[in-house]
Design a protein around this motif. Structure first.
Motif: not given
Length: 215
Positions: A137, A141, A144, A168, A171
């Motif tokens: 994660g 991030f 992205t 991102a 999501y």
């Protein structure tokens, strides 16, 4: 011929995202939801047979999503000849712990079924797989953010509007739907990462389909 080959690779990657979503559903979906509680009780609702299909489909097909990112890496040639390779290496590194995490969840479910109370996941077990999700994660991030900046600065041979389809953001929208509309969100949440990649790669395919791919 080269453009046709790259289009085929993009299509394969999008299909891999779809199979990844199916695998996530088979492995994780429970009508009771509550995935955010972190107790993994929902795993007890899933039959071993269904979980086995989700386990192997995910492990064997999710890596094919990388084919689409390899095609996209070619759009970063303005950063230098080596950068496309670094881009692809970065997304490969990010995806690796995600696939491992996917593969470990079936073992967590098996341990829960064998535990005396039927639902015990202690800290020693969590330490073996939960950090993988955090690592994925975090780097996802960061990746992205770089992608959005490159699109905004027009340093890549991709249209700026792809910013709105970055993984991102997709999501985050999935998480919002999960809390605001659980009837749909429970399905999307379990497939969040693969669903986000699928939307992004589909948008990229749409943008590039009738264009000449970067060299």
């Amino acid at each position: 011929m080269r453009n046709k080959t790259l289009r085929i690779l993009l299509v394969i990657s999008i299909m891999a995202c779809a199979v990844g979503c199916i695998a996530d559903y088979l492995l994780l979906y429970s009508p009771r939801g509550n995935y955010h509680h972190g107790d993994y009780v929902f795993l007890l609702d899933i039959s071993p047979e269904r979980m086995m299909w989700g386990h192997y489909l995910g492990i064997l097909f999710i890596p094919f999503e990388l084919l689409g990112f390899w095609v996209l890496s070619k759009a970063f040639k303005n950063y230098g000849r080596v950068f496309p390779l670094l881009f692809f290496a970065a997304i490969t590194y990010i995806m690796f712990p995600g696939v491992v995490y996917h593969g470990l969840l079936s073992f967590v479910a098996a341990l829960m079924r064998q535990s005396p109370d039927g639902m015990l996941v202690d800290d020693s077990i969590r330490a073996l797989f939960e950090p993988l999700a955090i690592i994925m994660g975090f780097f996802f991030f960061i990746f992205t953010l770089f992608l959005v900046k490159a699109l905004w600065d027009r340093k890549v041979e991709l249209p700026r509007w792809l910013i709105f389809f970055n993984p991102a953001l997709i999501y985050v929208l999935v998480v919002g739907i999960y809390f605001l509309w659980p009837l749909v969100g429970n399905y999307l949440m379990v497939a969040g990462f693969n669903f986000a990649n699928g939307v992004f790669l589909s948008a990229c395919a749409f943008a590039l389909w009738n264009e000449s791919f970067p060299d």
